[in-house]
Design an enzyme around this catalytic site. Structure first.
Site, PDB file in Angstrom:
ATOM      1  N   HIS A   1      34.704  14.387  58.934  1.00  0.00           N
ATOM      2  CA  HIS A   1      35.645  14.303  57.821  1.00  0.00           C
ATOM      3  C   HIS A   1      35.073  13.534  56.635  1.00  0.00           C
ATOM      4  O   HIS A   1      35.365  13.865  55.491  1.00  0.00           O
ATOM      5  CB  HIS A   1      36.927  13.655  58.313  1.00  0.00           C
TER       6      HIS A   1
ATOM      7  N   SER B   1      39.967  14.238  51.029  1.00  0.00           N
ATOM      8  CA  SER B   1      41.048  13.993  51.971  1.00  0.00           C
ATOM      9  C   SER B   1      42.373  13.820  51.222  1.00  0.00           C
ATOM     10  O   SER B   1      42.781  14.715  50.490  1.00  0.00           O
ATOM     11  CB  SER B   1      40.706  12.780  52.837  1.00  0.00           C
TER      12      SER B   1
END
Length: 256
Positions: free
Chosen positions: A234, A86
């Site tokens: 995610h 991320s």
């Protein structure tokens, strides 16, 4: 230059691990353990405003890449691989673009080299809704966060960075500065094309890497490969760590 906090394990070719927003160096702990077993020198990093690293009002990716370069210089690392998730993936990409002679190989977890419209308004609302020093338990913090953050997985991730200290409970990240720097965190500026080997790992259920991002990725990282982990969002490295770790170690073994 502010000196990042880090944890070093093992011996061999150096690999830097960089966590994402609201995380800490512990987030990629299972991968660090596995890579250490495979005889790599693993450096897990707390990014600026996270964990035990310094606090700063500057979190643009050029500044964060400079901090990574300074850490490598301190540790006498002239070549390394970087794995980032991320926000950590963006830091890794920026470091590779700005210092291509330093970065030999890149693994990016569920993020693309683009500016996002994603927002963490609910997360910031939850984090700002109470002073952690006033709570008596992690469960109480979870109950307070629930009023703003419905997703259990997101709350569990945030609570990993809630620590009990002699002064009471506290977050291991700087909420105020992260909110201040948020536009830089979700933004992106291309610095240069990076021609080294790159692996992008996408979570199937995540919308951080989309089909429309593919030409942008290839433009900036022409040797990029893409793998997808089914059934994950995610936080793919936490949801299916065995698969994430295997894809990472296989790619590193091929290119180091």
């Amino acid at each position: 230059m502010l000196e990042l906090h880090y944890k070093e394990q093992g011996q061999g070719y150096p690999i830097l691990l960089i966590h994402g927003l609201f995380g800490s160096l512990a987030n990629l702990g299972m991968l660090a353990k596995r890579l250490t077993e495979l005889s790599y020198r693993v450096i897990s990093v707390d990014t600026l405003n996270h964990g035990l690293s310094p606090r700063s009002d500057l979190m643009d990716y050029q500044h964060q890449a400079k901090a990574i370069k300074a850490l490598c210089d301190k540790l006498d690392i002239s070549h390394c691989a970087i794995v980032g998730h991320s926000m950590g993936g963006k830091i890794a990409m920026a470091t590779a673009q700005l210092y291509p002679d330093l970065v030999s190989t890149l693994v990016v977890g569920d993020i693309a080299p683009v500016a996002y419209q994603h927002n963490h308004t609910a997360v910031f609302s939850g984090l700002n809704s109470f002073d952690p020093k006033d709570i008596s338990s992690r469960n109480e913090a979870d109950e307070l966060l629930t009023k703003h953050v419905q997703e259990l997985g997101v709350r569990q991730f945030l609570l990993k960075s809630l620590a009990k200290t002699d002064q009471g409970w506290q977050w291991l990240f700087d909420v105020q500065r992260l909110e201040l720097c948020y536009s830089n965190i979700i933004g992106w500026k291309e610095f240069a094309r990076y021609n080294g080997p790159c692996l992008f790992i996408k979570g199937e259920k995540s919308d951080y890497i989309m089909s429309e991002h593919q030409p942008i990725v290839i433009q900036q990282f022409p040797r990029a490969e893409l793998k997808m982990i089914a059934g994950t969002g995610h936080w793919l490295h936490a949801e299916k760590p065995a698969i994430f770790n295997r894809l990472t170690e296989q790619f590193l073994a091929k290119h180091i």
